[in-house]
Design a protein around this motif. Sequence first.
Motif, PDB file in Angstrom:
ATOM      1  N   CYS A 106      38.841  39.350  75.793  1.00  0.00           N
ATOM      2  CA  CYS A 106      38.961  39.008  77.216  1.00  0.00           C
ATOM      3  C   CYS A 106      37.633  38.495  77.765  1.00  0.00           C
ATOM      4  CB  CYS A 106      39.440  40.212  78.020  1.00  0.00           C
ATOM      5  SG  CYS A 106      41.146  40.672  77.689  1.00  0.00           S
ATOM      6  N   VAL A 107      36.544  39.171  77.428  1.00  0.00           N
ATOM      7  CA  VAL A 107      35.221  38.739  77.886  1.00  0.00           C
ATOM      8  C   VAL A 107      34.904  37.352  77.322  1.00  0.00           C
ATOM      9  CG1 VAL A 107      32.735  39.193  77.679  1.00  0.00           C
ATOM     10  CG2 VAL A 107      34.310  41.066  78.239  1.00  0.00           C
ATOM     11  N   SER A 108      35.161  37.145  76.040  1.00  0.00           N
ATOM     12  CA  SER A 108      34.826  35.857  75.433  1.00  0.00           C
ATOM     13  C   SER A 108      35.667  34.723  76.022  1.00  0.00           C
ATOM     14  CB  SER A 108      34.968  35.914  73.906  1.00  0.00           C
ATOM     15  OG  SER A 108      36.310  36.058  73.519  1.00  0.00           O
ATOM     16  N   ILE A 109      36.912  34.996  76.347  1.00  0.00           N
ATOM     17  CA  ILE A 109      37.768  33.980  76.976  1.00  0.00           C
ATOM     18  C   ILE A 109      37.233  33.631  78.366  1.00  0.00           C
ATOM     19  CG2 ILE A 109      40.062  33.603  77.987  1.00  0.00           C
ATOM     20  CD1 ILE A 109      41.172  35.084  75.474  1.00  0.00           C
ATOM     21  N   LEU A 110      36.885  34.648  79.143  1.00  0.00           N
ATOM     22  CA  LEU A 110      36.343  34.394  80.484  1.00  0.00           C
ATOM     23  C   LEU A 110      35.038  33.607  80.424  1.00  0.00           C
ATOM     24  CD1 LEU A 110      37.094  37.793  82.241  1.00  0.00           C
ATOM     25  CD2 LEU A 110      38.216  35.591  82.645  1.00  0.00           C
ATOM     26  N   VAL A 111      34.170  33.946  79.499  1.00  0.00           N
ATOM     27  CA  VAL A 111      32.903  33.222  79.348  1.00  0.00           C
ATOM     28  C   VAL A 111      33.168  31.770  78.959  1.00  0.00           C
ATOM     29  CG1 VAL A 111      30.801  33.031  77.949  1.00  0.00           C
ATOM     30  CG2 VAL A 111      31.505  35.256  78.854  1.00  0.00           C
ATOM     31  N   THR A 112      34.101  31.561  78.033  1.00  0.00           N
ATOM     32  CA  THR A 112      34.426  30.195  77.604  1.00  0.00           C
ATOM     33  C   THR A 112      34.968  29.364  78.762  1.00  0.00           C
ATOM     34  OG1 THR A 112      34.925  31.028  75.382  1.00  0.00           O
ATOM     35  CG2 THR A 112      35.708  28.820  75.916  1.00  0.00           C
ATOM     36  N   VAL A 113      35.896  29.936  79.526  1.00  0.00           N
ATOM     37  CA  VAL A 113      36.445  29.216  80.682  1.00  0.00           C
ATOM     38  C   VAL A 113      35.335  28.875  81.669  1.00  0.00           C
ATOM     39  CG1 VAL A 113      37.909  29.429  82.738  1.00  0.00           C
ATOM     40  CG2 VAL A 113      38.789  30.108  80.533  1.00  0.00           C
ATOM     41  N   LEU A 114      34.465  29.829  81.945  1.00  0.00           N
ATOM     42  CA  LEU A 114      33.387  29.592  82.900  1.00  0.00           C
ATOM     43  C   LEU A 114      32.457  28.486  82.421  1.00  0.00           C
ATOM     44  CD1 LEU A 114      31.859  30.340  85.479  1.00  0.00           C
ATOM     45  CD2 LEU A 114      30.634  32.062  84.133  1.00  0.00           C
ATOM     46  N   VAL A 115      32.031  28.550  81.175  1.00  0.00           N
ATOM     47  CA  VAL A 115      31.120  27.528  80.640  1.00  0.00           C
ATOM     48  C   VAL A 115      31.782  26.152  80.657  1.00  0.00           C
ATOM     49  CG1 VAL A 115      29.935  26.743  78.540  1.00  0.00           C
ATOM     50  CG2 VAL A 115      29.752  29.133  79.258  1.00  0.00           C
ATOM     51  N   LEU A 116      33.037  26.096  80.222  1.00  0.00           N
ATOM     52  CA  LEU A 116      33.729  24.805  80.215  1.00  0.00           C
ATOM     53  C   LEU A 116      33.979  24.284  81.626  1.00  0.00           C
ATOM     54  CD1 LEU A 116      36.190  25.314  77.236  1.00  0.00           C
ATOM     55  CD2 LEU A 116      34.236  23.758  77.348  1.00  0.00           C
ATOM     56  N   PHE A 117      34.262  25.174  82.559  1.00  0.00           N
ATOM     57  CA  PHE A 117      34.433  24.747  83.950  1.00  0.00           C
ATOM     58  C   PHE A 117      33.126  24.179  84.495  1.00  0.00           C
ATOM     59  CE2 PHE A 117      34.002  25.776  88.493  1.00  0.00           C
ATOM     60  CZ  PHE A 117      34.914  24.847  88.988  1.00  0.00           C
ATOM     61  N   LEU A 118      32.022  24.850  84.209  1.00  0.00           N
ATOM     62  CA  LEU A 118      30.727  24.355  84.671  1.00  0.00           C
ATOM     63  C   LEU A 118      30.398  23.014  84.027  1.00  0.00           C
ATOM     64  CD1 LEU A 118      28.676  27.672  84.692  1.00  0.00           C
ATOM     65  CD2 LEU A 118      29.558  26.427  86.672  1.00  0.00           C
ATOM     66  N   ALA A 119      30.834  22.820  82.781  1.00  0.00           N
ATOM     67  CA  ALA A 119      30.549  21.570  82.072  1.00  0.00           C
ATOM     68  C   ALA A 119      31.455  20.430  82.532  1.00  0.00           C
ATOM     69  CB  ALA A 119      30.689  21.776  80.569  1.00  0.00           C
ATOM     70  N   THR A 120      32.727  20.752  82.809  1.00  0.00           N
ATOM     71  CA  THR A 120      33.685  19.692  83.135  1.00  0.00           C
ATOM     72  C   THR A 120      33.977  19.574  84.626  1.00  0.00           C
ATOM     73  OG1 THR A 120      35.640  21.129  82.928  1.00  0.00           O
ATOM     74  CG2 THR A 120      34.874  20.009  80.914  1.00  0.00           C
ATOM     75  N   GLY A 121      33.836  20.672  85.353  1.00  0.00           N
ATOM     76  CA  GLY A 121      34.182  20.679  86.770  1.00  0.00           C
ATOM     77  C   GLY A 121      35.683  20.711  87.011  1.00  0.00           C
ATOM     78  N   ASP A 122      36.466  20.956  85.961  1.00  0.00           N
ATOM     79  CA  ASP A 122      37.922  20.917  86.062  1.00  0.00           C
ATOM     80  C   ASP A 122      38.521  22.187  85.470  1.00  0.00           C
ATOM     81  OD1 ASP A 122      40.565  20.075  86.312  1.00  0.00           O
ATOM     82  OD2 ASP A 122      40.491  18.845  84.500  1.00  0.00           O
ATOM     83  N   VAL A 123      39.164  22.982  86.321  1.00  0.00           N
ATOM     84  CA  VAL A 123      39.742  24.258  85.872  1.00  0.00           C
ATOM     85  C   VAL A 123      40.851  24.031  84.846  1.00  0.00           C
ATOM     86  CG1 VAL A 123      41.061  26.285  86.620  1.00  0.00           C
ATOM     87  CG2 VAL A 123      39.169  25.473  88.008  1.00  0.00           C
ATOM     88  N   LYS A 124      41.693  23.025  85.091  1.00  0.00           N
ATOM     89  CA  LYS A 124      42.815  22.763  84.183  1.00  0.00           C
ATOM     90  C   LYS A 124      42.321  22.397  82.778  1.00  0.00           C
ATOM     91  CE  LYS A 124      47.122  20.184  83.881  1.00  0.00           C
ATOM     92  NZ  LYS A 124      47.988  19.195  84.517  1.00  0.00           N
ATOM     93  N   SER A 125      41.364  21.521  82.690  1.00  0.00           N
ATOM     94  CA  SER A 125      40.807  21.140  81.387  1.00  0.00           C
ATOM     95  C   SER A 125      40.121  22.322  80.722  1.00  0.00           C
ATOM     96  CB  SER A 125      39.795  19.997  81.541  1.00  0.00           C
ATOM     97  OG  SER A 125      40.425  18.825  81.956  1.00  0.00           O
ATOM     98  N   ALA A 126      39.334  23.044  81.492  1.00  0.00           N
ATOM     99  CA  ALA A 126      38.617  24.199  80.950  1.00  0.00           C
ATOM    100  C   ALA A 126      39.591  25.229  80.396  1.00  0.00           C
ATOM    101  CB  ALA A 126      37.733  24.820  82.030  1.00  0.00           C
ATOM    102  N   THR A 127      40.682  25.460  81.121  1.00  0.00           N
ATOM    103  CA  THR A 127      41.676  26.434  80.683  1.00  0.00           C
ATOM    104  C   THR A 127      42.397  25.951  79.427  1.00  0.00           C
ATOM    105  OG1 THR A 127      41.990  27.177  82.955  1.00  0.00           O
ATOM    106  CG2 THR A 127      43.712  27.750  81.380  1.00  0.00           C
TER     107      THR A 127
END
Length: 66
Positions: A15-36
Amino acid sequence: MKPSDILKKVIAWRCVSILVTVLVLFLATGDVKSATGITVFLHAVLICCHYVFEKLWALRIKNETR
């Protein structure tokens, strides 16, 4: 440590690793849908790889004890 405690720890870490991945990808892409989407795909692949790794590791240990 009991097997149920190990399972709880593994699930908590996943769960922690998934949340960290989503956060990093969101910060990199600016898009929640893509990050998810990328996160779900990545973690599905990682879970499969982890399973194969564990099976191969167990096989290695089994072969060493012969």
